[in-house]
Design a protein around this motif. Structure first.
Motif, PDB file in Angstrom:
ATOM      1  N   PHE A   1      -4.637   6.897   2.232  1.00 16.84           N
ATOM      2  CA  PHE A   1      -4.341   5.851   1.262  1.00 16.84           C
ATOM      3  C   PHE A   1      -4.322   6.416  -0.157  1.00 16.84           C
ATOM      4  CE2 PHE A   1      -5.964   2.778  -1.809  1.00 16.84           C
ATOM      5  CZ  PHE A   1      -5.033   1.762  -1.693  1.00 16.84           C
TER       6      PHE A   1
ATOM      7  N   THR B   1      -8.673   6.943   2.527  1.00 14.54           N
ATOM      8  CA  THR B   1      -8.990   6.481   3.881  1.00 14.54           C
ATOM      9  C   THR B   1      -7.715   6.353   4.720  1.00 14.54           C
ATOM     10  OG1 THR B   1      -8.829   4.166   3.242  1.00 14.54           O
ATOM     11  CG2 THR B   1     -10.991   5.231   3.046  1.00 14.54           C
TER      12      THR B   1
ATOM     13  N   ILE C   1      -9.743   0.512   7.979  1.00 16.84           N
ATOM     14  CA  ILE C   1      -9.721  -0.793   7.333  1.00 16.84           C
ATOM     15  C   ILE C   1      -9.372  -1.900   8.329  1.00 16.84           C
ATOM     16  CG2 ILE C   1      -8.660  -2.181   5.509  1.00 16.84           C
ATOM     17  CD1 ILE C   1     -10.477   0.066   4.544  1.00 16.84           C
TER      18      ILE C   1
ATOM     19  N   SER D   1       0.856  -1.198   0.000  1.00 12.30           N
ATOM     20  CA  SER D   1       0.000   0.000   0.000  1.00 12.30           C
ATOM     21  C   SER D   1       0.878   1.227   0.000  1.00 12.30           C
ATOM     22  CB  SER D   1      -0.913   0.035   1.236  1.00 12.30           C
ATOM     23  OG  SER D   1      -1.806  -1.055   1.233  1.00 12.30           O
TER      24      SER D   1
ATOM     25  N   VAL E   1     -10.912  -4.994   0.277  1.00 12.76           N
ATOM     26  CA  VAL E   1     -11.439  -3.691  -0.135  1.00 12.76           C
ATOM     27  C   VAL E   1     -10.708  -3.264  -1.397  1.00 12.76           C
ATOM     28  CG1 VAL E   1     -11.840  -1.292   0.545  1.00 12.76           C
ATOM     29  CG2 VAL E   1     -11.916  -3.099   2.263  1.00 12.76           C
TER      30      VAL E   1
ATOM     31  N   GLU F   1      -5.315  -5.971  -2.061  1.00 12.33           N
ATOM     32  CA  GLU F   1      -6.771  -6.004  -2.217  1.00 12.33           C
ATOM     33  C   GLU F   1      -7.320  -7.352  -1.764  1.00 12.33           C
ATOM     34  OE1 GLU F   1     -10.031  -5.692  -5.829  1.00 12.33           O
ATOM     35  OE2 GLU F   1      -8.217  -4.449  -5.894  1.00 12.33           O
TER      36      GLU F   1
ATOM     37  N   ARG G   1     -10.820   2.293  -0.994  1.00 11.63           N
ATOM     38  CA  ARG G   1      -9.861   2.688   0.040  1.00 11.63           C
ATOM     39  C   ARG G   1      -9.303   4.085  -0.168  1.00 11.63           C
ATOM     40  NH1 ARG G   1      -5.088  -1.046   1.835  1.00 11.63           N
ATOM     41  NH2 ARG G   1      -5.009   0.675   3.345  1.00 11.63           N
TER      42      ARG G   1
ATOM     43  N   CYS H   1      -7.020  -7.460   2.297  1.00 10.88           N
ATOM     44  CA  CYS H   1      -7.927  -6.647   3.114  1.00 10.88           C
ATOM     45  C   CYS H   1      -9.384  -6.769   2.683  1.00 10.88           C
ATOM     46  CB  CYS H   1      -7.492  -5.188   3.099  1.00 10.88           C
ATOM     47  SG  CYS H   1      -7.701  -4.385   1.497  1.00 10.88           S
TER      48      CYS H   1
ATOM     49  N   GLU I   1      -9.226  -0.763  -4.453  1.00  9.67           N
ATOM     50  CA  GLU I   1      -8.414   0.457  -4.385  1.00  9.67           C
ATOM     51  C   GLU I   1      -9.283   1.696  -4.381  1.00  9.67           C
ATOM     52  OE1 GLU I   1      -4.396   0.918  -6.417  1.00  9.67           O
ATOM     53  OE2 GLU I   1      -5.694   2.052  -7.760  1.00  9.67           O
TER      54      GLU I   1
END
Length: 800
Positions: free
Chosen positions: A127, A148, A153, A119, A140, A135, A145, A138, A142
């Protein structure tokens, strides 16, 4: 052409010829997909006021290779006030060997195919970008996120702490690494995971920190593996702390909850608890519950430790024991449903507590099945292969400890039974003393030793009291104790004085030690101590000798307690110094206490222990039994480290109404007088049928006059039996023999032996005493005069 965001807005035919890309394929795409500036930022990043960019570009050809081309870019103002850039590149270009192609390929791999989760964050820790691996990690995208922060997260306190570390990276420009970050991500919101992360600063060409890049790895499995390894190491110290089966099983259950199960039962075969070898089992099995543990506080278990739980043959626990392999079942599968269908109470318990998975692990050690451990889990996460291996390893370690406890229990039970059988089962009833005893095995590692006690009836209504102690513990000490106790009884039957008896016992111990040394050259020296006392209720005199043993305690009728001053003598087996006896005259109801040195083991306080023992003996008690209990409670610690033997006797005295004595002259005419005198004494005592007694007196007095010499004495003692004694000054002992037909004598002693319960010879310092005991005339078991007449008639017929 490109706009101020780097998006391609124009593409000439010359560009198509040079790079092979059609116009429709490139319009609207980011320029970074097609070119990279070498040695600086791209042209659309030029600061305001600068209108021309000159440099080299690595441009992507349609066939996948890069061309190195010199180019110039011009800022062009449009009507909408937005800047446009015109890129002019000349020449056919050359293949790029600067590494830009490889850099581009590496970036493409890193963001699309790399397994390392990555990341990118800006300076405000917002982020910016992530790769495909992140991806997946987590859960979630891109786009979701973008902008954020990390705690949005990853939940948990560790996420907040790690974000503080990330801010330090931005501020200091130094790399930071975490050990483990615990938290939950949207990819698996129901379970905690453990992550390892590294934060690295991102710098521009001038070295300024633009943001940071983090790489994250899910180390949950490694964490659990380390946790299991640590638990196995801990299990080596926490399981098997004692040689107690129930305690060891409970230690196993405590270790497994809640790591492996929400509920655990440990059940063992019934024979195991008795220390026996577990045998074969068929069909249903009744197992003894030895341990329970649960995370459900207050929940009532179906069976408590000590209860018996019956498992049918088709149940997973029995199949696990039969095959010797672990089994994992879901509560809803056919095998478990069949098991629960046969047991409504168990089925209701499963439903009430919400158990979802069952894991059965056999308790096996040294090739023998001892029982089964049942793990129950409520969570939706099924038991994994690693869980199974961990449970098997944990149970296997406990199984060895359980088997050791079983073997110890078996050996200790056998040794205690041996020792119990070697000690007196009950003390004989004596007119000389009332006695009570206690034996308390040590509560330490061995549990038994060589302490012993005994009360031995002797001739003349006398009683011998003995307490001894064999050095060491274990079954060898108990066996040696049994041999010495038997030897003491044998020597006591010879009526040896205490000092002479200890001398013979000392020789025996020396021979035993020599035999043991020859059998095992590394055997330890055999040592033992002993105290031996003989009490005569007629004279009220007590003779005591000891061999390396604590002296006895006397408590007078007025309550004064003191140790008897008896010469110590060496321990048995040394054969160095002689033993000496002390003779005392005791009042009636005097207490004599003999004991082993286990009473003085409390912190090595010998003097304090002696004082406590004297005080405890002097305390009034309703009975000798209660006095023994009081002494153990007052003197001994809660868990004595050595065996304890205690023998307490209260003396009695025989008065003139129970003893009759007559001196005899060395004249055959005295036989009839002695016979008449004995008949008169029995008449005074209210005893009828004195014929046997008169006959016995006649035979013994005749032998004394014929074969001994004066002074002579006849003594009758009325005890629970009638005792007749004839003493003379000769040391020659008679021998029982069967007379031949031609012999005129030799039948008297045989007749005495047939008419009385027992007889014998007792040597004294002044001569000997011939004695015999008979059931009191008129009582059950007394000889019938007609039978006596028959014996005499047979003898006369033999003589002819």
């Amino acid at each position: 052409m490109a706009d101020d965001q780097g998006v391609v807005t124009g593409w000439s035919p010359a560009a198509q010829r040079l790079l092979g890309h059609a116009t429709a394929d490139v319009l609207g795409r980011p320029a970074t997909d097609l070119l990279h500036a070498l040695g600086g930022p791209p042209f659309w990043k030029l600061p305001a006021g600068e209108h021309v960019w000159l440099g080299e570009l690595a441009m992507l050809h349609l066939d996948g290779h890069f061309l190195r081309i010199e180019a110039v870019c011009y800022r062009v103002a449009e009507d909408d006030a937005r800047d446009r850039w015109l890129l002019v590149a000349g020449g056919r270009g050359e293949p790029d060997h600067s590494g830009a192609v490889h850099d581009r390929a590496m970036l493409d791999w890193l963001f699309t195919r790399s397994s390392v989760a990555l990341s990118v964050y800006d300076r405000e820790l917002r982020f910016v970008r992530q790769n495909a691996a992140m991806e997946r990690l987590c859960g979630v995208t891109e786009e979701e996120r973008r902008g954020t922060r990390l705690p949005q997260i990853l939940t948990g306190d560790d996420a907040v702490a790690w974000e503080r570390r990330m801010r330090e990276v931005v501020e200091t420009g130094e790399l930071a690494a975490s050990e483990e970050i615990r938290g939950r991500m949207p990819a698996d919101p129901e379970a905690d995971h453990f992550y390892s992360a590294v934060a690295s600063p991102l710098r521009d060409a001038q070295g300024r920190v633009l943001g940071l890049c983090t790489t994250v790895s899910d180390v949950t499995e490694q964490h659990h593996a380390r946790e299991r390894l640590a638990m196995l190491n801990e299990a080596g110290t926490r399981i098997g702390t004692t040689l107690d089966v129930m305690r060891t099983a409970q230690e196993l259950a405590d270790m497994a909850v809640p790591v492996l199960a929400d509920w655990i039962n440990v059940d063992l075969l019934e024979t195991l608890l008795g220390g026996k070898e577990p045998g074969l089992f068929r069909g249903g099995v009744a197992l003894r519950r030895v341990a329970n543990q649960s995370v459900l506080h207050g929940a009532e278990a179906l069976h408590q430790p000590g209860d018996v739980d019956c498992y049918p043959a088709h149940s997973p626990p029995v199949r696990c024991m039969t095959t010797g392999e672990s089994l994992i079942h879901e509560v809803g599968d056919e095998a478990t449903r069949s098991w629960l269908a046969a047991d409504d109470i168990r089925a209701d318990s499963f439903a009430e507590h919400g158990f979802r998975y069952v894991m059965c692990v056999p308790v096996r050690a040294r090739g023998t099945t001892l029982g089964v451990t049942v793990f129950l889990r409520r969570s939706e996460q099924p038991y994994s292969k690693d869980d199974r291996l961990f449970a098997e390893e944990l149970v296997a370690r406990a199984a060895v400890c359980l088997d050791n406890a079983r073997r110890y229990t078996r050996e200790r039970t056998a040794a205690l039974e041996l020792q119990h059988n070697l000690l007196p089962q009950r003390l004989p009833t004596q007119i000389a003393v009332d006695a009570a005893s206690r034996y308390l095995p040590a509560g330490g590692q061995y549990g038994l030793g060589g302490d012993w006690f005994d009360v031995i009836p002797l001739s003349g209504a006398r009683t011998a009291l003995v307490v001894g102690d064999v050095a060491g513990h274990g079954i060898n000490a108990a066996a040696t104790m049994g041999r010495l106790r038997t030897a003491v009884r044998t020597l006591a039957d010879v009526d040896l004085p205490p000092d002479e008896l200890l001398t013979h016992l000392d020789d025996l111990v020396s021979r035993l030690a020599s035999e043991e040394y020859q059998a095992d050259s590394e055997a330890e020296d055999l040592g033992a101590t002993c105290v031996y006392a003989v009490y005569d209720p007629v004279s009220r005199r007590c003779s005591i000798a000891r061999a390396g043993h604590p002296p006895p305690v006397l408590v007078t009728p007025d309550g004064e307690a003191r140790f008897v001053d008896v010469p110590p003598g060496p321990p048995l087996g040394l054969g160095t110094l002689p033993f000496e006896a002390t003779e005392l005259e005791l009042d009636e109801d005097t207490l004599i206490a003999l004991f082993t040195d286990g009473f003085f083991e409390r912190q090595g306080d010998m003097e304090g222990g002696m004082e406590r023992l004297c005080r405890a003996l002097a305390k009034p008690a309703p009975s000798l039994e209660e006095l023994c209990d009081s002494i153990l409670a007052d003197v001994l610690p809660e868990h004595p480290s050595d065996d304890v033997a205690l023998l307490v006797a209260a003396t009695r005295a025989l008065g003139d109404e129970q003893v009759a004595v007559r001196d005899l002259p060395s004249d055959p005419a005295a036989v009839s007088d002695a016979r008449a005198w004995a008949g008169d004494r029995l008449a005074e005592w209210g005893l009828e049928d004195a014929f046997v007694t008169e006959l016995v007196v006649s035979e013994l007095v005749t032998n004394a006059i014929r074969y001994g010499h004066g002074p002579m004495q006849l003594r009758l003692i009325r005890d629970r039996t009638l005792i007749c004694e004839v003493s003379d000054a000769s040391s020659t002992a008679p021998h029982l023999r069967r007379a031949r037909l031609s012999d005129e004598g030799g039948r008297g002693l045989l007749l005495v032996a047939q008419l009385t319960e027992r007889w014998g010879t007792r040597h004294t310092r002044d001569g000997k005493t011939i004695w015999c005991e008979q059931v009191i005339p008129g009582q059950e078991g007394a000889p019938d005069p007609l039978d006596v007449a028959g014996l005499l008639a047979d003898d006369l017929e033999d003589v002819g």
